[in-house]
Motif scaffolding. Structure first.
Motif, mmCIF file in Angstrom:
data_model
loop_
_atom_site.group_PDB
_atom_site.id
_atom_site.type_symbol
_atom_site.label_atom_id
_atom_site.label_comp_id
_atom_site.label_asym_id
_atom_site.label_seq_id
_atom_site.Cartn_x
_atom_site.Cartn_y
_atom_site.Cartn_z
ATOM 1 N N THR A 1 3.767 8.621 12.312
ATOM 2 C CA THR A 1 2.386 8.463 11.677
ATOM 3 C C THR A 1 1.315 7.564 12.727
ATOM 4 N N SER B 1 -6.647 4.622 9.820
ATOM 5 C CA SER B 1 -6.225 3.395 9.004
ATOM 6 C C SER B 1 -7.220 3.091 8.056
ATOM 7 N N THR C 1 -5.961 2.778 1.624
ATOM 8 C CA THR C 1 -4.998 2.054 0.823
ATOM 9 C C THR C 1 -4.664 2.881 -0.502
ATOM 10 N N SER D 1 0.469 6.108 0.663
ATOM 11 C CA SER D 1 1.395 5.672 1.879
ATOM 12 C C SER D 1 2.063 6.909 2.161
ATOM 13 N N TYR D 2 2.517 7.122 3.292
ATOM 14 C CA TYR D 2 3.006 8.370 4.027
ATOM 15 C C TYR D 2 4.755 8.001 4.499
ATOM 16 N N THR D 3 5.332 8.770 4.335
ATOM 17 C CA THR D 3 6.838 8.833 4.824
ATOM 18 C C THR D 3 7.163 10.104 5.434
ATOM 19 N N GLN E 1 -0.818 4.852 -4.134
ATOM 20 C CA GLN E 1 -0.837 3.287 -4.308
ATOM 21 C C GLN E 1 -1.929 2.866 -5.129
#
Length: 143
Positions: free
Chosen positions: A70, A75, A78, A81-83, A100
């Motif tokens: 990632t 940046s 908020t 979120s990344y997985t 989030q």
């Protein structure tokens, strides 16, 4: 007799009421556009990660080891979120955007075949659904 200047209490109350009505009408519309923009950011990021993994596959005939990189993602976001998880055989993966804060009840995924799925979306009963939903719960980007 001198002429009086200034505003009466009725005029002031009218201005306050008018302003309150404008705020009440504008806030939901603004919230819709703000949430939609954050969804678009999540979809774009998922597609970027998907393209990176496809490029890795093209060069190596397998997906990247462990979890997808990632690095280089915008940046400061908020909102999501990344997985990214690559299976043990390195022949498949699943990338997830999980909301989030105010968006914590939303999540979207894409896999190695390009299947786009909405997993969490408030107000939608039959989940997961095989597309990414827009702010109004309508399929925006399907498979």
């Amino acid at each position: 007799m001198s002429k009086q200047t200034g505003s009466t209490i009725i005029e002031l109350i009218s201005i306050v009421v008018f302003t309150a009505i404008i705020v009440l009408v504008a806030k939901p519309a603004y919230s819709h556009y703000e949430r939609e923009a954050k969804f678009m950011e999540a979809y774009k990021t998922l597609l970027t990660l998907h393209a990176r993994e496809d490029q890795y596959w093209s060069n190596n005939h397998q997906y990247s080891p462990g979890s997808c990189s990632t690095n280089g993602l915008p940046s400061g976001s908020t909102s999501f979120s990344y997985t990214c998880n690559v299976d043990n055989s390195r022949q498949g993966y699943l990338i997830m955007a999980k909301g989030q804060g105010k968006l914590r009840n939303y999540s979207f995924t894409i896999d190695q075949a390009g299947n786009k799925v909405t997993h969490d979306f408030p107000g939608i009963q039959k989940l997961p659904i095989s597309c990414w939903l827009n702010d109004k719960g309508i399929c925006l980007i399907g498979n």
